[in-house]
Motif scaffolding. Structure first.
Motif, mmCIF file in Angstrom:
data_model
loop_
_atom_site.group_PDB
_atom_site.id
_atom_site.type_symbol
_atom_site.label_atom_id
_atom_site.label_comp_id
_atom_site.label_asym_id
_atom_site.label_seq_id
_atom_site.Cartn_x
_atom_site.Cartn_y
_atom_site.Cartn_z
ATOM 1 N N THR A 69 -5.880 10.199 6.384
ATOM 2 C CA THR A 69 -5.383 10.635 5.086
ATOM 3 C C THR A 69 -4.694 9.482 4.367
ATOM 4 O O THR A 69 -3.776 8.858 4.904
ATOM 5 C CB THR A 69 -4.399 11.810 5.229
ATOM 6 N N LEU A 70 -5.173 9.192 3.170
ATOM 7 C CA LEU A 70 -4.548 8.198 2.303
ATOM 8 C C LEU A 70 -4.130 8.883 1.006
ATOM 9 O O LEU A 70 -4.670 9.929 0.646
ATOM 10 C CB LEU A 70 -5.518 7.055 1.996
ATOM 11 N N LEU A 71 -3.185 8.284 0.317
ATOM 12 C CA LEU A 71 -2.732 8.798 -0.967
ATOM 13 C C LEU A 71 -3.327 7.967 -2.092
ATOM 14 O O LEU A 71 -3.452 6.750 -1.983
ATOM 15 C CB LEU A 71 -1.207 8.764 -1.051
ATOM 16 N N THR A 162 -2.834 0.562 -8.917
ATOM 17 C CA THR A 162 -2.934 -0.105 -7.619
ATOM 18 C C THR A 162 -1.575 -0.263 -6.955
ATOM 19 O O THR A 162 -1.399 0.098 -5.780
ATOM 20 C CB THR A 162 -3.598 -1.487 -7.762
ATOM 21 N N ILE A 163 -0.613 -0.811 -7.683
ATOM 22 C CA ILE A 163 0.711 -1.019 -7.098
ATOM 23 C C ILE A 163 1.352 0.311 -6.688
ATOM 24 O O ILE A 163 1.872 0.422 -5.561
ATOM 25 C CB ILE A 163 1.607 -1.821 -8.060
ATOM 26 N N PRO A 164 1.333 1.348 -7.545
ATOM 27 C CA PRO A 164 1.858 2.647 -7.081
ATOM 28 C C PRO A 164 1.150 3.185 -5.843
ATOM 29 O O PRO A 164 1.786 3.781 -4.973
ATOM 30 C CB PRO A 164 1.645 3.560 -8.292
ATOM 31 N N ASN A 165 -0.175 2.985 -5.749
ATOM 32 C CA ASN A 165 -0.890 3.433 -4.553
ATOM 33 C C ASN A 165 -0.418 2.689 -3.310
ATOM 34 O O ASN A 165 -0.249 3.282 -2.236
ATOM 35 C CB ASN A 165 -2.398 3.221 -4.726
ATOM 36 N N VAL A 166 -0.244 1.376 -3.433
ATOM 37 C CA VAL A 166 0.239 0.590 -2.293
ATOM 38 C C VAL A 166 1.627 1.063 -1.875
ATOM 39 O O VAL A 166 1.907 1.248 -0.685
ATOM 40 C CB VAL A 166 0.243 -0.911 -2.645
ATOM 41 N N VAL A 167 2.507 1.268 -2.854
ATOM 42 C CA VAL A 167 3.859 1.717 -2.545
ATOM 43 C C VAL A 167 3.833 3.081 -1.865
ATOM 44 O O VAL A 167 4.584 3.329 -0.918
ATOM 45 C CB VAL A 167 4.711 1.764 -3.831
ATOM 46 N N ALA A 168 2.955 3.978 -2.331
ATOM 47 C CA ALA A 168 2.888 5.325 -1.760
ATOM 48 C C ALA A 168 2.383 5.319 -0.323
ATOM 49 O O ALA A 168 2.843 6.101 0.513
ATOM 50 C CB ALA A 168 1.990 6.216 -2.622
ATOM 51 N N ASN A 169 1.432 4.432 -0.032
ATOM 52 C CA ASN A 169 0.841 4.406 1.308
ATOM 53 C C ASN A 169 1.563 3.468 2.261
ATOM 54 O O ASN A 169 1.505 3.656 3.473
ATOM 55 C CB ASN A 169 -0.631 3.981 1.220
ATOM 56 N N LEU A 170 2.213 2.443 1.709
ATOM 57 C CA LEU A 170 2.867 1.430 2.540
ATOM 58 C C LEU A 170 4.287 1.190 2.027
ATOM 59 O O LEU A 170 4.621 0.079 1.626
ATOM 60 C CB LEU A 170 2.089 0.113 2.486
ATOM 61 N N PRO A 171 5.134 2.195 2.035
ATOM 62 C CA PRO A 171 6.450 2.028 1.404
ATOM 63 C C PRO A 171 7.283 0.910 2.007
ATOM 64 O O PRO A 171 7.937 0.158 1.290
ATOM 65 C CB PRO A 171 7.118 3.394 1.607
ATOM 66 N N VAL A 172 7.247 0.756 3.307
ATOM 67 C CA VAL A 172 8.048 -0.290 3.948
ATOM 68 C C VAL A 172 7.441 -1.652 3.681
ATOM 69 O O VAL A 172 8.117 -2.604 3.299
ATOM 70 C CB VAL A 172 8.167 -0.041 5.463
ATOM 71 N N LYS A 173 6.126 -1.742 3.838
ATOM 72 C CA LYS A 173 5.462 -3.032 3.672
ATOM 73 C C LYS A 173 5.584 -3.531 2.241
ATOM 74 O O LYS A 173 5.805 -4.707 2.010
ATOM 75 C CB LYS A 173 3.983 -2.903 4.062
#
Length: 298
Positions: A69-71, A162-173
């Motif tokens: 599951t990805l967001l 793109t940036i919101p998707n990255v933040v949603a899926n990889l919040p720590v990274k």
């Protein structure tokens, strides 16, 4: 074969309204009317995570990929570009806000390649071209890539999606990229964006064969015949030698515009520098066949 994903955004290559933005696919007319030159491409820039849009907020949805599951965000092209949701305007907006089926095919292929021990993403430098939602690049981060760089034609796509998707899926990274994957975002046309991309090959490749990206990912980037040469030249400039690899997901043919995976593979084969292998085929019957190809230097 993988089933088609429900809920994907519909996508038309051209506007449905009869306006001046509709591309002309036939021969030039025989009259003496002046030809409107194509618009200049946007400037090539790096987009920082801090430059995420404050006015356009994507609505997050989950995408289930056979248990993974990805967001992904959903934003309106009207809100970002003042275009209807099915428009693509060459030189202005290249469809990056749509969720293309090929991006899901590509994530599934990467997962299958990992499970078959045909691929390792751990510690790899990854470039996703024409990233849009960036799901293949996000998956690469989750699998331990040391660096993932996302490229799209439009900076607005990176800022609003793109940036919101990255933040949603990889919040720590995404908040502390130095601790995990190095995540960066670049906007620009394929003919020019190599000038700002890190990790590129030098003219003297023998001097440092470790330069370049270990893995290049791209989904549904080969629909336009006119852009195929620039895309292929960019790949050769960015790809690490001799062990770099490209994973490309695309429709076999894009009816009405002439592009497609087979047209691009023909370009690759004529050049004679890389070898291409078909590793997945999706769909068929009454629908357009989608394919995933793997390219490597000979």
């Amino acid at each position: 074969m993988w089933s088609n994903q429900s809920g994907l955004d519909s996508f038309r290559l051209f506007p449905s309204n009869d306006d001046d933005t509709k591309p002309q696919l036939g021969f030039s007319s025989l009259d003496d009317s002046p030809q409107i030159p194509p618009p200049l491409p946007p400037p090539c820039i790096e987009v920082l995570p801090s430059q995420v849009s404050s006015s356009v907020k994507p609505m997050l949805e989950s995408v289930n990929l056979d248990g993974l599951t990805l967001l992904k965000g959903r934003v309106s092209t009207h809100d970002v570009f003042a275009l209807s949701n099915s428009d693509l305007v060459p030189g202005k907006y290249e469809g990056g806000l749509k969720l293309w089926e090929g991006s899901l095919d590509l994530v599934k292929t990467l997962r299958s390649e990992l499970e078959s021990n045909n691929l390792s993403l751990a510690g790899m430098k990854v470039l996703e071209l024409g990233c849009g939602h960036g799901l293949p690049g996000i998956y690469s981060c989750l699998q331990g890539a040391s660096a993932v760089h996302f490229q799209d034609f439009n900076s607005e796509v990176l800022q609003c999606l793109t940036i919101p998707n990255v933040v949603a899926n990889l919040p720590v990274k995404s908040q502390s990229p130095g601790d995990d994957s190095e995540v960066r975002f670049f906007a620009g046309d394929w003919s020019e964006v190599h000038r700002i991309l890190p990790n590129l090959q030098t003219d003297n490749r023998d001097s440092n064969p470790s330069l370049g990206y270990d893995i290049i990912l791209m989904a549904e980037t080969v629909y336009s015949i006119s852009t195929l040469p620039a895309l292929y030249e960019l790949i050769k400039k960015c790809m690490s030698r001799p062990h770099g690899v490209v994973y490309m997901a695309a429709k076999k043919y894009y009816f009405g515009v002439g592009g497609g995976s087979r047209r691009f593979i023909s370009l690759v084969e004529k050049d004679g520098v890389m070898v291409a292998s078909l590793i997945a085929e999706v769909g068929g019957g009454s629908s357009n066949v989608r394919e995933v190809w793997k390219l490597q230097f000979k």
